[in-house]
Design an enzyme around this catalytic site. Structure first.
Site, short mmCIF file in Angstrom:
data_model
loop_
_atom_site.label_atom_id
_atom_site.label_comp_id
_atom_site.label_asym_id
_atom_site.label_seq_id
_atom_site.Cartn_x
_atom_site.Cartn_y
_atom_site.Cartn_z
N GLU A 37 27.52 43.77 48.90
CA GLU A 37 28.29 42.58 48.56
C GLU A 37 29.21 42.20 49.70
O GLU A 37 29.86 43.05 50.30
CB GLU A 37 29.12 42.81 47.30
CG GLU A 37 29.96 41.58 46.90
CD GLU A 37 30.63 41.76 45.56
OE1 GLU A 37 29.90 41.89 44.55
OE2 GLU A 37 31.88 41.77 45.51
N ARG A 82 32.21 35.04 34.14
CA ARG A 82 33.22 34.17 33.55
C ARG A 82 34.23 33.73 34.60
O ARG A 82 34.60 32.56 34.68
CB ARG A 82 33.96 34.91 32.42
CG ARG A 82 34.95 34.03 31.66
CD ARG A 82 35.95 34.84 30.85
NE ARG A 82 36.89 35.56 31.72
CZ ARG A 82 37.89 36.30 31.27
NH1 ARG A 82 38.05 36.45 29.97
NH2 ARG A 82 38.70 36.91 32.12
#
Length: 285
Positions: free
Chosen positions: A16, A107
């Site tokens: 990442e 979210r």
């Protein structure tokens, strides 16, 4: 290529990174990518800014760079709490036009300075919408030690099952520092009927303030054996770097030996961290 297909064939390795906030950080990104891509990872995920952030365009641009220049599949993070359906539709269009097929549906963290919208309250809402509007491969996040807003493990698993039923093709965990916590969590997911592949998220801890910040944000616990490392070396930057990297590499070795579905390594855009990680595991993958 859709990343879910890779999990069907092999143990997956991924990294990442995040878009640089300043132009002078671009050099670090290129240096980091050069190191990471030398290991031929199965994908590289790119984080996404909060609502209204100019970083969101950089997310897609960086993902395009990874795909075009390094021929590695990108996984684009996409948050939803501060977006409406029209805005998400625009992101879907941008991704399609860019040839990007993989998204991590989130979210997003709450920010008092950014107004929340009411169309997507949970990552599962975003996941089901993406699946209804596109052919994207959609990943989900999960927490071996429970999301900070969860009340207990049972509720956490129920919410995760809802996310998977909404269309999550595979899952990536938040960081953890004790592998047994991951193994217990993995077993619980299978008992609960949650069956997609799960990549174990590992972040090397190389300074005390970093781990204190991450623990406060994600609720990960600090094992006593790692606490001793921090206490012993917190005033010796180089020693703590070496100890933290060795600890993370040890976690990865154990996870690989136990045949986990995948390893997801958080690099913090640090080329030195990337190189140390890659040197430590290059003969194992």
């Amino acid at each position: 290529m859709k990343i879910k297909e890779i999990y069907e064939k092999k143990q997956v390795l991924s990294f990442e990174i995040f878009p640089p906030k300043r132009d002078n950080a671009l050099k670090n990104i290129d240096e980091t990518l050069e190191v990471l891509c030398s290991l031929n990872p199965d994908f590289i995920s790119v984080t996404f800014g909060a609502g209204g952030s100019s970083n969101n365009n950089q997310t897609i641009e960086l993902a395009k760079k990874i795909k075009k220049d390094y021929h590695i599949e990108p996984l684009v993070h996409l948050t939803c709490l501060t977006y409406d359906k029209d805005e998400i539709d625009n992101f879907i269009y941008e991704l399609k036009e860019s040839g990007i097929e993989n998204v991590l549906a989130l979210r997003g963290d709450r920010n008092p300075d950014i107004k929340e919208k009411k169309e997507f309250l949970y990552a599962s809402d975003l996941t089901s919408y993406l699946k209804s509007k596109s052919e994207l491969c959609v990943a989900g996040a999960c927490y071996p030690e429970c999301h900070p807003e969860s009340t207990d493990r049972i509720g956490e698993l129920k919410n995760l099952k809802k996310k998977v039923e909404s269309g999550s093709d595979f899952l990536i965990t938040q960081l953890f520092l004790e592998n047994n916590l991951f193994y217990s969590f993995y077993e619980d997911t299978r008992i609960a009927g949650i069956n997609p592949p799960i990549s174990a998220g590992i972040m090397p801890v190389i300074n005390k303030s970093q781990i204190e910040r991450m623990i406060s944000l994600c609720g990960a616990s600090l094992p006593e054996k790692f606490r001793k490392i921090i206490n012993k070396y917190e005033h010796n930057k180089e020693a703590l770097f070496d100890a933290g990297m060795s600890y993370a590499i040890g976690q990865v070795i154990d996870l690989l030996a136990n045949e986990v579905d995948g390893i997801h390594l958080y690099t913090m855009n640090n080329p030195k961290v990337a190189k140390k990680l890659c040197d430590g595991i290059k003969s194992l993958i």
